[in-house]
Design a protein around this motif. Sequence first.
Motif, mmCIF file in Angstrom:
data_model
loop_
_atom_site.group_PDB
_atom_site.id
_atom_site.type_symbol
_atom_site.label_atom_id
_atom_site.label_comp_id
_atom_site.label_asym_id
_atom_site.label_seq_id
_atom_site.Cartn_x
_atom_site.Cartn_y
_atom_site.Cartn_z
ATOM 1 N N ASN A 65 0.839 -1.201 0.000
ATOM 2 C CA ASN A 65 0.000 0.000 0.000
ATOM 3 C C ASN A 65 0.867 1.242 0.000
ATOM 4 N N LEU A 66 0.472 2.222 -0.808
ATOM 5 C CA LEU A 66 1.095 3.552 -0.759
ATOM 6 C C LEU A 66 0.066 4.505 -0.166
ATOM 7 N N VAL A 67 0.349 4.938 1.056
ATOM 8 C CA VAL A 67 -0.526 5.890 1.736
ATOM 9 C C VAL A 67 0.017 7.299 1.489
ATOM 10 N N VAL A 68 -0.847 8.198 1.049
ATOM 11 C CA VAL A 68 -0.423 9.592 0.880
ATOM 12 C C VAL A 68 -1.226 10.411 1.881
ATOM 13 N N SER A 69 -0.540 11.131 2.767
ATOM 14 C CA SER A 69 -1.280 11.862 3.790
ATOM 15 C C SER A 69 -0.598 13.174 4.135
ATOM 16 N N GLY A 70 -1.280 14.005 4.921
ATOM 17 C CA GLY A 70 -0.814 15.366 5.199
ATOM 18 C C GLY A 70 -1.586 16.342 4.325
ATOM 19 N N GLY A 71 -1.541 17.613 4.686
ATOM 20 C CA GLY A 71 -2.374 18.629 4.034
ATOM 21 C C GLY A 71 -2.260 18.652 2.515
ATOM 22 N N VAL A 72 -1.062 18.455 1.980
ATOM 23 C CA VAL A 72 -0.873 18.551 0.526
ATOM 24 C C VAL A 72 -1.553 17.382 -0.205
ATOM 25 N N ALA A 73 -1.811 16.300 0.528
ATOM 26 C CA ALA A 73 -2.520 15.158 -0.077
ATOM 27 C C ALA A 73 -3.957 15.528 -0.435
ATOM 28 N N ALA A 74 -4.421 16.684 0.070
ATOM 29 C CA ALA A 74 -5.765 17.148 -0.308
ATOM 30 C C ALA A 74 -5.797 17.618 -1.762
ATOM 31 N N ASN A 75 -4.630 17.768 -2.387
ATOM 32 C CA ASN A 75 -4.543 18.271 -3.762
ATOM 33 C C ASN A 75 -4.912 17.161 -4.750
ATOM 34 N N ARG A 76 -6.019 17.361 -5.437
ATOM 35 C CA ARG A 76 -6.565 16.346 -6.342
ATOM 36 C C ARG A 76 -5.622 16.070 -7.524
ATOM 37 N N TYR A 77 -5.029 17.155 -8.067
ATOM 38 C CA TYR A 77 -4.111 16.978 -9.197
ATOM 39 C C TYR A 77 -2.951 16.060 -8.785
ATOM 40 N N LEU A 78 -2.377 16.330 -7.594
ATOM 41 C CA LEU A 78 -1.220 15.539 -7.172
ATOM 42 C C LEU A 78 -1.597 14.091 -6.905
ATOM 43 N N SER A 79 -2.763 13.861 -6.284
ATOM 44 C CA SER A 79 -3.124 12.461 -6.023
ATOM 45 C C SER A 79 -3.424 11.729 -7.326
ATOM 46 N N GLU A 80 -3.972 12.457 -8.314
ATOM 47 C CA GLU A 80 -4.198 11.793 -9.614
ATOM 48 C C GLU A 80 -2.875 11.466 -10.300
#
Length: 350
Positions: free
Chosen positions: A269-284
């Motif tokens: 699993n790759l968990v992405v967390s922290g405030g910047v993970a709220a960025n939809r472009y980056l998570s996509e």
Amino acid sequence: MVVLGIETSCDETAAALVDEHGIVLAERVFSQIAEHEPFGGVVPEIAARSHVSHLDRLIAETMTEAGTDFGELDCVAATAGPGLVGGLLVGVMTAKAIAAVHALPFLAINHLEAHALLPRMLEPIAFPYLVLLISGGHCQLVIANGVDDYARLGTTIDDAVGETFDKTARLMGLGYPGGPAIERAAAQGNPDRFALPRPLIGRGGADFSFSGLKTAVRHAVAELPQPLTEQDARDMAASFQTAVGDVLCDRTINAMAMFSNYTGTGGGNLVVSGGVAANRYLSERLATILADSGFRLNVPPPALCTDNAVMVAWAGIERRHSGRRADALDTPPRARWPLDPVAARPGAKA
Ligand code: KG4
Ligand code: ZN
């Protein structure tokens, strides 16, 4: 088991009640953004005073909404670091007072661990897993081996990624906090208009660097008519955000290989967390590097990426499940509190 979580490490004052199944019984987040906005960033003294003004009310509202008495709680968990010490003191002292009065265990929670563990509240994610922790103060890739057991693969050698968003937004006159403002502007911008550097891309390891990118934006902005036109700001935001996306993807690909070597598995699993993970472009963007990788992406919803007390309460539940009884009532708040205390200095050769 119901745990009261308290978060006061930066500019959100928050309280939450969560049970052992990960059900959020009630939560409150008070954002101090309006109080810090005139200064373009978080002012520690204002933050601490604001926590004092709001925390008791938020806790009372949370308890009332859940219909829970203090005596019914299993424990009180508060963020004890890392963060701004003035704010941490407010949360920690409040939690200790509640614990002392109602004879409850007190738990000192590491804010980074709370970000890293929260996705396990939402989905079954087994240890070990890979965490990309991207927030206002941090940018790290770590292996979560278990509660209180982390191995850091890389970290930033200069600025944190959220800090870079905030400073870049300020340069462009986009306001505070910069992350959401840049994401909005970038959605209508041309990412190819400005050629910006991608620090450390193509190099081994999983460290990050953002100061060169920030400086390049400053130079590029200085060459434009001031104040920036709306379209110039949008194009700069899109060019910047794309560069950040390239850096995060490149470093995370390396970390996925390091994780697979470490665990002897072909994924996880790759968990992405922290405030910047709220960025939809980056998570996509991050989702695109997982194709055929054997890794699954876990990104919490935006409200649980940015600072909140649900993650603090959940970290308390995880600690209780792992056998931790309580922390002493003289446990001090810690401005610095690395997840992996023995990790090499950032940028050092392994
Ligand atoms: O986790 P967090 O709430 O606080 C810290 O622990 O630091 O993260 C705050 C950071 C800020 O720098 C903010 O600009 C950034 O998260 N952020 C974003 C977005 N939403 C918040 N960055 C990029 N895109 C967003 N949508
Ligand atoms: Zn945070």
